[in-house]
Scaffold this motif. Structure first.
Motif, short mmCIF file in Angstrom:
data_model
loop_
_atom_site.label_atom_id
_atom_site.label_comp_id
_atom_site.label_asym_id
_atom_site.label_seq_id
_atom_site.Cartn_x
_atom_site.Cartn_y
_atom_site.Cartn_z
N ASP A 93 55.97 146.82 -25.89
CA ASP A 93 56.23 148.57 -26.54
C ASP A 93 54.74 149.00 -25.92
O ASP A 93 54.81 150.23 -26.37
N ASP A 97 52.21 153.65 -22.08
CA ASP A 97 50.93 154.22 -22.54
C ASP A 97 50.18 153.48 -21.29
O ASP A 97 48.97 154.92 -20.94
N ASP A 163 59.57 155.10 -25.20
CA ASP A 163 59.66 155.00 -26.35
C ASP A 163 59.23 153.49 -26.52
O ASP A 163 59.76 152.83 -27.60
N SER A 164 57.65 153.91 -27.10
CA SER A 164 57.23 152.57 -27.81
C SER A 164 58.10 151.72 -29.20
O SER A 164 57.88 150.62 -29.32
N ALA A 165 58.48 152.93 -29.94
CA ALA A 165 59.49 152.92 -31.42
C ALA A 165 60.53 151.56 -31.04
O ALA A 165 61.54 150.96 -31.48
N LEU A 166 61.47 152.91 -30.29
CA LEU A 166 62.70 152.32 -29.14
C LEU A 166 62.30 151.12 -29.19
O LEU A 166 63.23 149.88 -29.77
N ARG A 168 60.08 148.34 -29.24
CA ARG A 168 59.58 147.13 -30.58
C ARG A 168 61.62 147.29 -31.35
O ARG A 168 61.64 145.79 -31.39
N HIS A 169 61.96 148.27 -31.75
CA HIS A 169 63.21 148.32 -32.18
C HIS A 169 64.01 147.06 -31.60
O HIS A 169 64.65 146.09 -31.74
N SER A 172 63.03 143.70 -31.47
CA SER A 172 63.29 142.83 -32.68
C SER A 172 64.70 142.10 -33.10
O SER A 172 65.08 140.97 -33.38
N VAL A 208 70.80 154.72 -29.41
CA VAL A 208 69.87 153.98 -29.35
C VAL A 208 70.64 153.32 -28.01
O VAL A 208 69.65 152.71 -26.47
#
Lengths: 223, 223
Positions: A93, A97, A163-166, A168-169, A172, A208
């Motif tokens: 993630d 960047d 999208d780094s949050a995506l 990470r999601h 998981s 997502v």
DNA sequence: AATTATTTTTAGGTATAACTAAATTATAGA
DNA sequence: TCTATAATTTAGTTATACCTAAAAATAATT
């Protein structure tokens, strides 16, 4: 020599052009998070360098020269992502960047060394194809996860990398490229997907799912 | 956030300050290959950010904050040089220019990964000390080769890294940091040095010798 | 001390790339 | 068809970072 900004515009036009054919100023501006007026200005500049074709109110397309540069930058980006991931252990993630900054700066020589060390790879850590030195893009066959139906089994082919949050999601749930899963249920009225990943259940929202592309879809009859 | 140009100015002030104490606008401009007027402008900007101290006609010095940033950039540069050299096989006369571009762009995270992979090194491929994360510079003891006398033996400690043609020249004699050699003869009237490197003779001009720093000097009585 | 030479600064100008605000063009609805 | 809305372009501004040329301040020389 091109400015970093100009390179980003070419790269973005290429990506948008993939899906939409011609690219409107507004879409391009939104994608790059600049105002439409700024995009108009850059399009003018790129046109004067014969890197894009443009008719007012009709959208932009890349010329051959523009496409070559766009693919070179994309190659930089994706090779860097894979190198950062594999050789430097940067989490998946985070590689986007970092590559976004490095892609404008590394030399062809360093890129060639990375390519060799990685064994001339054809996919980045998010499953996107890496164009070769000559700008040839490996063909990929994948469909958005949103097109899957109840009971279908498949493998993750590619996920959006920006999208780094995506990311990470997805991480998981172990939803990396190559991960196999089965659709247990698609909720009606554009509801979420309930899927099975190696025995673990996960609920994936539609927004997502739009960022996940899958290959090798097999119909599986439920018991 | 600082511009790349501002970072380069801080780095240069640090390096010049090492030797000369206060740094004049003119010297700084010459070093950076810009006009004095441009240097004045940047000094003003850096002063307003409290990164340098400056009295007109008296030269610049770094503040604590400015020095910290300068050392961070220098650390980036030297770690990158070593990483490019060791991990990517970039020839030692090429690493400087590449690092010059990358140093402004890599994240602390990637730097930390490189540092770890390299085993927390203290010297770059040209023998220059690598400051640690806290800005502590490893002490080095070396003198310019120009101060050597007939018959003295020593080891190359450090060479200037910014001239790739010079580096190729030194490489052709195997004059890398760590290489031992003996001065056979120093020609009079500031003439060249004739030296012995592992049995091979080489003639090193004074201008070249200025860019070589040596440590561990031992007097050796000739037969 | 006065003149000359050097260094530094000021002033004004160029290029890039973003912005806002206003004007223009195209599209869709009444 | 005409008008309202949306998209696009133009015009003018800002900020960074460099430049040249000329003015001002300091240092060196006579």
């Amino acid at each position: 020599m091109l400015s970093h900004a100009a390179e980003d515009y070419l790269k973005s036009i290429y990506k948008l052009q993939e899906k939409e054919g011609k690219v409107s100023t507004g879409i391009l501006a939104e994608y790059l998070d600049v105002k439409p007026a700024s995009a108009t200005g850059m399009i003018k500049k790129l046109k004067s360098m014969n890197l894009v074709k443009h008719e007012r109110y009709q959208g932009v397309t890349l010329t051959k020269a523009g496409k070559a540069i766009a693919l070179e930058i994309i190659r930089h980006h994706r090779l860097l992502e894979l190198y950062l991931y594999k050789a430097l252990g940067v989490p998946w993630d985070g590689v986007h960047d970092e590559a976004e900054k490095l892609e404008h700066v590394i030399s062809e020589e360093v890129e060639a060394r990375m390519d060799e060390i990685l064994g001339y790879p054809t996919e980045d850590p998010h499953g996107s194809p890496i164009p070769d030195k000559n700008g040839v893009v490996p063909e990929t066959f994948s469909i958005p996860m949103t097109e899957l139906q109840d009971g279908q089994s498949c493998v993750v082919a590619e996920v959006s990398d920006n999208d780094s949050a995506l990311l990470r999601h997805l991480g998981s749930f172990n939803l990396y490229p190559g991960t196999a899963f089965r659709v247990i249920e698609v909720a009606p009225f554009d509801g979420p997907f309930t899927i099975d990943i190696a025995g673990q259940q996960a609920v994936i929202g539609r927004e997502v799912a739009k960022n996940i592309y899958v290959g090798k879809v097999n119909e599986v009859v439920n018991v």
